[in-house]
Design a protein around this motif. Sequence first.
Motif, PDB file in Angstrom:
ATOM      1  N   UNK A 268       0.817  -1.215   0.000  1.00 58.98           N
ATOM      2  CA  UNK A 268       0.000   0.000   0.000  1.00 58.98           C
ATOM      3  C   UNK A 268       0.856   1.272   0.000  1.00 58.98           C
ATOM      4  N   UNK A 269       1.975   1.228   0.700  1.00 53.93           N
ATOM      5  CA  UNK A 269       2.870   2.394   0.751  1.00 53.93           C
ATOM      6  C   UNK A 269       3.471   2.697  -0.621  1.00 53.93           C
ATOM      7  N   UNK A 270       3.955   1.672  -1.338  1.00 52.72           N
ATOM      8  CA  UNK A 270       4.558   1.929  -2.654  1.00 52.72           C
ATOM      9  C   UNK A 270       3.507   2.359  -3.670  1.00 52.72           C
ATOM     10  N   UNK A 271       2.308   1.814  -3.564  1.00 52.14           N
ATOM     11  CA  UNK A 271       1.224   2.227  -4.466  1.00 52.14           C
ATOM     12  C   UNK A 271       0.860   3.682  -4.170  1.00 52.14           C
ATOM     13  N   UNK A 272       0.758   4.033  -2.896  1.00 58.58           N
ATOM     14  CA  UNK A 272       0.451   5.407  -2.519  1.00 58.58           C
ATOM     15  C   UNK A 272       1.500   6.388  -3.007  1.00 58.58           C
ATOM     16  N   UNK A 273       2.759   5.996  -2.901  1.00 60.55           N
ATOM     17  CA  UNK A 273       3.851   6.850  -3.379  1.00 60.55           C
ATOM     18  C   UNK A 273       3.768   7.042  -4.892  1.00 60.55           C
ATOM     19  N   UNK A 274       3.428   5.973  -5.614  1.00 64.11           N
ATOM     20  CA  UNK A 274       3.283   6.064  -7.072  1.00 64.11           C
ATOM     21  C   UNK A 274       2.124   6.979  -7.444  1.00 64.11           C
ATOM     22  N   UNK A 275       1.005   6.836  -6.742  1.00 59.02           N
ATOM     23  CA  UNK A 275      -0.151   7.698  -7.007  1.00 59.02           C
ATOM     24  C   UNK A 275       0.225   9.155  -6.769  1.00 59.02           C
ATOM     25  N   UNK A 276       0.864   9.425  -5.655  1.00 60.34           N
ATOM     26  CA  UNK A 276       1.241  10.804  -5.318  1.00 60.34           C
ATOM     27  C   UNK A 276       2.208  11.393  -6.338  1.00 60.34           C
ATOM     28  N   UNK A 277       3.250  10.648  -6.695  1.00 60.85           N
ATOM     29  CA  UNK A 277       4.239  11.187  -7.639  1.00 60.85           C
ATOM     30  C   UNK A 277       3.635  11.357  -9.033  1.00 60.85           C
ATOM     31  N   UNK A 278       2.762  10.444  -9.435  1.00 55.82           N
ATOM     32  CA  UNK A 278       2.107  10.567 -10.742  1.00 55.82           C
ATOM     33  C   UNK A 278       1.184  11.779 -10.755  1.00 55.82           C
ATOM     34  N   UNK A 279       0.389  11.917  -9.713  1.00 56.20           N
ATOM     35  CA  UNK A 279      -0.531  13.052  -9.609  1.00 56.20           C
ATOM     36  C   UNK A 279       0.220  14.370  -9.659  1.00 56.20           C
ATOM     37  N   UNK A 280       1.281  14.477  -8.855  1.00 57.82           N
ATOM     38  CA  UNK A 280       2.062  15.717  -8.829  1.00 57.82           C
ATOM     39  C   UNK A 280       2.738  15.975 -10.176  1.00 57.82           C
TER      40      UNK A 280
ATOM     41  N   UNK B 254      -9.693  13.794  -6.555  1.00 50.48           N
ATOM     42  CA  UNK B 254     -10.907  13.379  -5.849  1.00 50.48           C
ATOM     43  C   UNK B 254     -12.133  13.615  -6.728  1.00 50.48           C
ATOM     44  N   UNK B 255     -12.196  14.765  -7.360  1.00 52.29           N
ATOM     45  CA  UNK B 255     -13.360  15.113  -8.175  1.00 52.29           C
ATOM     46  C   UNK B 255     -13.425  14.287  -9.461  1.00 52.29           C
ATOM     47  N   UNK B 256     -12.301  14.062 -10.106  1.00 55.45           N
ATOM     48  CA  UNK B 256     -12.327  13.315 -11.366  1.00 55.45           C
ATOM     49  C   UNK B 256     -12.494  11.820 -11.158  1.00 55.45           C
ATOM     50  N   UNK B 257     -12.038  11.306 -10.027  1.00 52.57           N
ATOM     51  CA  UNK B 257     -12.173   9.873  -9.774  1.00 52.57           C
ATOM     52  C   UNK B 257     -13.450   9.546  -9.001  1.00 52.57           C
ATOM     53  N   UNK B 258     -14.053  10.553  -8.381  1.00 53.82           N
ATOM     54  CA  UNK B 258     -15.280  10.351  -7.621  1.00 53.82           C
ATOM     55  C   UNK B 258     -15.099   9.550  -6.344  1.00 53.82           C
ATOM     56  N   UNK B 259     -13.913   9.646  -5.743  1.00 51.97           N
ATOM     57  CA  UNK B 259     -13.618   8.826  -4.567  1.00 51.97           C
ATOM     58  C   UNK B 259     -13.651   9.567  -3.242  1.00 51.97           C
ATOM     59  N   UNK B 260     -13.458  10.844  -3.249  1.00 54.12           N
ATOM     60  CA  UNK B 260     -13.426  11.624  -2.012  1.00 54.12           C
ATOM     61  C   UNK B 260     -12.013  12.020  -1.627  1.00 54.12           C
ATOM     62  N   UNK B 261     -11.876  13.232  -1.117  1.00 50.98           N
ATOM     63  CA  UNK B 261     -10.568  13.772  -0.755  1.00 50.98           C
ATOM     64  C   UNK B 261      -9.891  12.943   0.330  1.00 50.98           C
ATOM     65  N   UNK B 262     -10.638  12.567   1.338  1.00 49.39           N
ATOM     66  CA  UNK B 262     -10.049  11.771   2.433  1.00 49.39           C
ATOM     67  C   UNK B 262      -9.460  10.458   1.888  1.00 49.39           C
ATOM     68  N   UNK B 263     -10.161   9.824   0.953  1.00 49.73           N
ATOM     69  CA  UNK B 263      -9.665   8.584   0.378  1.00 49.73           C
ATOM     70  C   UNK B 263      -8.334   8.815  -0.330  1.00 49.73           C
ATOM     71  N   UNK B 264      -8.238   9.883  -1.128  1.00 52.40           N
ATOM     72  CA  UNK B 264      -6.995  10.181  -1.853  1.00 52.40           C
ATOM     73  C   UNK B 264      -5.852  10.406  -0.863  1.00 52.40           C
ATOM     74  N   UNK B 265      -6.102  11.184   0.171  1.00 46.39           N
ATOM     75  CA  UNK B 265      -5.075  11.472   1.180  1.00 46.39           C
ATOM     76  C   UNK B 265      -4.598  10.177   1.837  1.00 46.39           C
ATOM     77  N   UNK B 266      -5.540   9.338   2.247  1.00 46.54           N
ATOM     78  CA  UNK B 266      -5.176   8.088   2.913  1.00 46.54           C
ATOM     79  C   UNK B 266      -4.467   7.116   1.970  1.00 46.54           C
ATOM     80  N   UNK B 267      -4.910   7.062   0.727  1.00 45.78           N
ATOM     81  CA  UNK B 267      -4.258   6.177  -0.241  1.00 45.78           C
ATOM     82  C   UNK B 267      -2.805   6.602  -0.463  1.00 45.78           C
ATOM     83  N   UNK B 268      -2.582   7.901  -0.614  1.00 47.09           N
ATOM     84  CA  UNK B 268      -1.228   8.403  -0.833  1.00 47.09           C
ATOM     85  C   UNK B 268      -0.334   8.165   0.383  1.00 47.09           C
TER      86      UNK B 268
END
Length: 85
Positions: free
Chosen positions: A14-26, A36-50
């Motif tokens: 989960x940590x490496x996936x979160x890091x990949x999501x964060x670096x890709x997003x940035x 959050x808005x384009x994926x429809x998942x919620x801001x809290x979910x994005x923060x926790x996933x990253x």
Amino acid sequence: MRAMLPFGNMKHTPKTVGELVKSTRKGMGVTQKDLDMTSGTGLRFIIEMEKGKPTCQLGKALTVLQTLGIKIELVPPPENDKKGV
């Protein structure tokens, strides 16, 4: 029956996936709120996933990966290719 690998030996966590999501997003210049808005998942979910939260919902995580264009490949072990796991 073959032995299962323990959690600590996973190639991706989960940590490496979160890091990949964060670096890709940035790298795309996208904010967490935008994602959050384009994926429809919620801001809290994005923060926790990253942050690598290990209990993130799989469906939502797959949606975020797809939204960012991150590809994943699931390959069964060779002995299960034709056995219909």
